[in-house]
Design an enzyme around this catalytic site. Sequence first.
Site, PDB file in Angstrom:
ATOM      1  N   GLY A  18     -40.247   9.177 -14.028  1.00 53.37           N
ATOM      2  CA  GLY A  18     -41.216  10.451 -14.710  1.00 53.37           C
ATOM      3  C   GLY A  18     -42.740   9.771 -14.898  1.00 53.37           C
ATOM      4  O   GLY A  18     -43.029   8.134 -14.914  1.00 53.37           O
ATOM      5  N   GLY A  19     -43.877  10.875 -15.842  1.00 60.57           N
ATOM      6  CA  GLY A  19     -45.092  10.363 -16.188  1.00 60.57           C
ATOM      7  C   GLY A  19     -45.042   9.479 -16.983  1.00 60.57           C
ATOM      8  O   GLY A  19     -45.453   8.887 -17.050  1.00 60.57           O
ATOM      9  N   GLY A  21     -42.238   7.187 -18.304  1.00 59.98           N
ATOM     10  CA  GLY A  21     -40.394   6.533 -18.604  1.00 59.98           C
ATOM     11  C   GLY A  21     -39.965   5.902 -16.803  1.00 59.98           C
ATOM     12  O   GLY A  21     -40.368   6.971 -15.826  1.00 59.98           O
ATOM     13  N   VAL A  23     -36.290   5.704 -15.622  1.00 58.84           N
ATOM     14  CA  VAL A  23     -34.434   5.844 -15.633  1.00 58.84           C
ATOM     15  C   VAL A  23     -34.090   4.393 -15.503  1.00 58.84           C
ATOM     16  O   VAL A  23     -33.781   4.518 -13.572  1.00 58.84           O
ATOM     17  CB  VAL A  23     -34.035   7.008 -16.091  1.00 58.84           C
ATOM     18  CG1 VAL A  23     -33.029   7.459 -16.059  1.00 58.84           C
ATOM     19  CG2 VAL A  23     -35.195   7.956 -16.455  1.00 58.84           C
ATOM     20  N   LYS A  37     -33.469   4.850 -20.474  1.00 58.23           N
ATOM     21  CA  LYS A  37     -34.970   4.873 -19.875  1.00 58.23           C
ATOM     22  C   LYS A  37     -35.687   4.343 -20.463  1.00 58.23           C
ATOM     23  O   LYS A  37     -35.998   3.912 -22.101  1.00 58.23           O
ATOM     24  CB  LYS A  37     -35.173   6.602 -20.668  1.00 58.23           C
ATOM     25  CG  LYS A  37     -36.583   7.134 -20.783  1.00 58.23           C
ATOM     26  CD  LYS A  37     -36.963   8.294 -20.984  1.00 58.23           C
ATOM     27  CE  LYS A  37     -36.142   8.954 -19.616  1.00 58.23           C
ATOM     28  NZ  LYS A  37     -37.013  10.461 -19.654  1.00 58.23           N
ATOM     29  N   ASP A 142     -38.042  20.167 -23.801  1.00 54.55           N
ATOM     30  CA  ASP A 142     -38.327  20.338 -22.461  1.00 54.55           C
ATOM     31  C   ASP A 142     -37.604  20.075 -21.025  1.00 54.55           C
ATOM     32  O   ASP A 142     -36.958  20.238 -20.568  1.00 54.55           O
ATOM     33  CB  ASP A 142     -39.025  18.460 -21.608  1.00 54.55           C
ATOM     34  CG  ASP A 142     -39.707  18.472 -20.637  1.00 54.55           C
ATOM     35  OD1 ASP A 142     -39.763  19.669 -19.653  1.00 54.55           O
ATOM     36  OD2 ASP A 142     -39.910  17.535 -19.604  1.00 54.55           O
TER      37      ASP A 142
END
Length: 706
Positions: A18-19, A21, A23, A37, A142
């Site tokens: 993702g933006g 991090g 996983v 993560k 989120d």
Amino acid sequence: MIGDTLGGYRLEKKLGEGGYGTVYLGRREDGEPGAVKVLHPHVAGTPEFRRRFQAEAMLSMDIPPYFIARVLKTGDPEARPEPDQEPAWVVTEYVEGRTLRKLVMGDGSDEGPLGEDDLHRTAVATATALVSIHSADVVHRDFTPSNIMVTGDGVRVIDFGIARAVEEAPTMASGSTGTLRYMAPEQILGTEVSPAIDVFAWGAVIAFAGTGRDVFDGGSAWETRQRILYGEADLRGLPEALVGVVSWCLEKDPELRPTSHRLLSRLLGKETSSIEEEGEATQRDSRTLLDEGAAAFWRSITMGMSGFPTVAGPDREGTFEIAGTFYGTVAELARGVQSRWPEAHGMLRDAHKRQELLRWLPEEEGKAREIVGVLPEAWGGADVQAANLVAELSPDLPALFRDLDMSWGALFSTKDGRAWPYREPEHERLMDLVERHGLLKALSGHHCIGSDHSCRRERPCSRYVHVARQASDLFERLRALEGWLRGAAATAGFDRERLSPVEKGDLVHMLGTHERRNGEAPALAVWATQGLPEGELRERARRVVREADDPWPAAVALYACRDDLRRVSERSAGPRERPGPRPAVDHGRRKGGGRGRRGPVGREPRGLSRLLWAVGAILVVAGVVLGALYWGDLTLLALMATGAGAALIVIGRVLLEDHRKALTGEERGEHGSEAGTAGESPVDEAPLGDEERRAELLRHLFDFPE
């Protein structure tokens, strides 16, 4: 990163990015998987951010495990690694399944809005998750369909607990995190963030799941913002039963939205009638509400009314399942609880699963059924409940607690000068369970495997059982002593020294290993009070040890508080004389030297006073009974008995008051007149220079815990 190890998890493959991090699927040496993560270096660029990030992750570990992917591990928030050494990371429970977004928008034949039953189940599960998250003072920030997993065992909310740290990272230009389509108005405007933003996001998520579209989505980011700030949500197609509660959650003003607690109450049909009532219920019944939310979800699942995978409740003749692993016997279950402690902890916190376990356990396992049949709080938490359950079902297993060796050899080894072995900050919770919830008593049920002492095999360790009982006595006495010392320290005007968890652990270690542990009570009384000045406090402390059923824990408790006791004793000491030819005058000593009686009634007037009161009361009662039954024949005897009893009660009272006056210095006039006749100078002031404070301390001695 593949092949590296973080927090004991070897990274096997990338699960997603993702933006802020990436996983990875990680696996411990015992095969247990975890989602690791790892934050990008440009996000986690400063030591201050790393500490904040890891502190937030540690806070998330306290979230009750209701429909969430639990946070399992993170780095030490106090560590100061260099940026090129180890990235910022957090390990969460690995959840295998599909996200709610993919379930609704996927390319398979089963995509599309959820049916009404599945939608209501999803609403209940996710609202329960929010109550759980908010109860730990965490805000998700989120909450989106991409952060909700639909799995073979229900619904899980993921990716919480780190958004706040990321939002405050120096490289985040926008100053906020989240997915625009599910942001609350105040989140977009950058004003104060509260749990209300998660409730707004919940409404948008349930609307998406029920209609198949994002209800605020515009043609551009600017249009989406405008619709969230000023427009109305498009709820066409949402089942009528949910329109009202979803609209309530999508209020622009956060003050008008329900709390997550009130939201779940509405979904369960038990909404409180006012915000004030709800606030009281939240403090009193949050855990009960969480259990009811979980039970409502699983009840509907087991009835088979769902497009989700059906989970059948096992019967006693079959197997019992914990997190996808099935156990056929109670011994296998005990091993499973011990090896998969976090999952077992979650199982015991789940009212539905506890009831399943009760149905599955054989009738002859009566003690185990008693352990499972109550809420975890009755044992001090699911951890202690699990420890008791394992020891009861399979006592031949080693005494392990989570991943800690709690056997006799591990705790009470005296080699190399060892004391209590678990001394790190993360072990403070362990010491709390030992002190307040009897963890050692639970673990003492395991069979002895020690090699440093003779103990019958296939039986609980007799030394472990004995020390566990002594530890319970020790901490009960320490709590009473600390309460008494709080009052004494406040009166005397000094700061009391508090025992740290490590120091308390060393006291437990002392119970099992110290060379004096088998000593006689009189010798232990002297040892425990060494350093205390001669006086009333020392005598009372020694009497506590001499009269205890087990003098060793009583002696250790006093030994632990000896410095504070010494301060109290010094500040309550009697008047001291200036140098002169006359012997010092002390309460309990008489003119002419030598040790006389302590006060007018001997060394312990309270015992004599109580005896006089008891005998007097018996005589009074006897006199009254005789007078009532035989007034004509035994009138004189009845009157004599009543009068004698009353006299004894009065004498006992006078003796006790006389002793108190002697202790508090109220008879100093007598001493002063003696000194005056001899031409002596008057006595000095008390050590504190405050006679009232000293008198109050002396009165405090009468409440010394026994």
